[in-house]
Design an enzyme around this catalytic site. Sequence first.
Site, short mmCIF file in Angstrom:
data_model
loop_
_atom_site.label_atom_id
_atom_site.label_comp_id
_atom_site.label_asym_id
_atom_site.label_seq_id
_atom_site.Cartn_x
_atom_site.Cartn_y
_atom_site.Cartn_z
N HIS A 254 62.26 21.40 94.19
CA HIS A 254 63.60 21.83 93.77
C HIS A 254 63.46 23.14 93.02
O HIS A 254 63.32 23.19 91.80
CB HIS A 254 64.23 20.74 92.89
N HIS B 199 65.05 27.27 93.46
CA HIS B 199 65.86 28.27 94.17
C HIS B 199 65.13 29.60 94.07
O HIS B 199 64.88 30.08 92.96
CB HIS B 199 67.25 28.38 93.53
N HIS C 246 72.31 18.66 96.28
CA HIS C 246 72.51 18.50 94.84
C HIS C 246 73.64 17.49 94.67
O HIS C 246 74.70 17.62 95.33
CB HIS C 246 72.97 19.82 94.20
N GLU D 62 74.50 16.13 89.22
CA GLU D 62 74.01 17.06 88.18
C GLU D 62 75.12 17.12 87.13
O GLU D 62 74.99 16.59 86.04
CB GLU D 62 73.73 18.43 88.80
N ASP E 89 64.01 24.07 89.24
CA ASP E 89 65.36 24.56 89.54
C ASP E 89 65.41 26.10 89.58
O ASP E 89 65.23 26.68 90.65
CB ASP E 89 66.37 24.00 88.53
N ASP E 90 65.67 26.72 88.44
CA ASP E 90 65.76 28.20 88.36
C ASP E 90 64.89 28.65 87.19
O ASP E 90 65.41 28.99 86.12
CB ASP E 90 67.22 28.62 88.16
N1 ADE Z 1 72.08 27.12 92.46
C1 ADE Z 1 71.03 27.52 91.74
N2 ADE Z 1 70.75 26.62 90.79
C2 ADE Z 1 71.64 25.61 90.91
C3 ADE Z 1 71.88 24.38 90.24
N3 ADE Z 1 71.14 23.98 89.20
N4 ADE Z 1 72.92 23.62 90.63
C4 ADE Z 1 73.69 24.02 91.64
N5 ADE Z 1 73.50 25.14 92.30
C5 ADE Z 1 72.49 25.94 91.96
ZN ZN Z 2 69.13 23.32 91.96
#
Ligand code: ADE
Ligand code: ZN
Length: 333
Positions: free
Chosen positions: A9, A11, A189, A192, A270-271
């Site tokens: 997971h 991006h 997703h 969340e 995630d990011d």
């Molecule tokens: N795009 C990038 N990060 C995300 C996240 N945590 N939730 C939804 N879309 C995303």
């Molecule tokens: Zn994500």
Amino acid sequence: MKLPVAELHIHLEGTLEPETILRLAEQNEITLPWPSLEHLREQYDFSNLQSFLDLFYTNLAVLRTRDDFHEITLAYLRRADASGVRHVELFFDPQAHLERGIELGEVIGGIRAGLKEGEERFGITHKLIACFWRHAPATSALEILRTLVAEGHDIDGIGLDSSELGYPPVLFQDVFAFARENGLHVVAHAGEEGPPEYIVQALDLLKVERIDHGIRCLEDEALVRRLVTEQMPLTVCPLSNVRLRTVDTLADHPLKRMLEKGLKVSIHSDDPAYFGGYIDANFEAVDRELGLTPGERATLARNSIESSFLEEPAKKRLTAEVDAWLHAAGRDS
Ligand code: ADE
Ligand code: ZN
């Protein structure tokens, strides 16, 4: 020895570090609303998912060429190698690039070149997953997916991301049916920020193979029982959950409770450039706040490998690396 893990997971656009954003902006003559690194860094205080996404979509405008995608993919893999990642299933947002006039071939060609070079240099294997925006019409997703398939673009699966509340998975049934019919893996997703019902829809209507995040499943006992029975993978991102305020503090994070309930959870980033760290930093933060035994770390790592779309022999090889890590951890303690 770093704990060997699969990163499932992440991006790609979320690996853009602030310095890289400003360097690419200059190189590609893109004017961003932040004149300096200091101004940019001031933006990294998020109140919810949307406040993060607004910044994320603004900053990714610095990506213009095939070489940019190649370079940032390779930069990520260099960092991933240092954090124990042995296999990655990388997300990217095709709509974020198409809407700026960048062709799919440039985006995917650049990412694939970076993945290939990363495998040669670091031995990290990979899959590539195109995530569709839930805030955009499903007709847009379906049209792009049809093009991806018709033109033979090299993707392994599709996902669903962006703003969650108000955009239930049911809207994307046709997109996911088309993906499955064409032999693509499917993830989404869900849970969340959105309610447990969105997780149920992702399972029943999109027939996903993994749920990204999924932490709100804990609000529905029947759903938890189902996820445990089905051993449905949940790719949990602790630092992301705190920075986007879906969880108050790491000490309140439900990861350990999820593990104890028998849910198939794994830790991901995630990011990472936005949320304070890569997969190793997520493990360390959880360990610091909640405490993880070597056995629990190994379970989380094994879960990540078993939840991946690798073939069985590759899963076995990586799982053996986790066993070796656990053996060494036992010897050292
Ligand atoms: N795009 C990038 N990060 C995300 C996240 N945590 N939730 C939804 N879309 C995303
Ligand atoms: Zn994500």
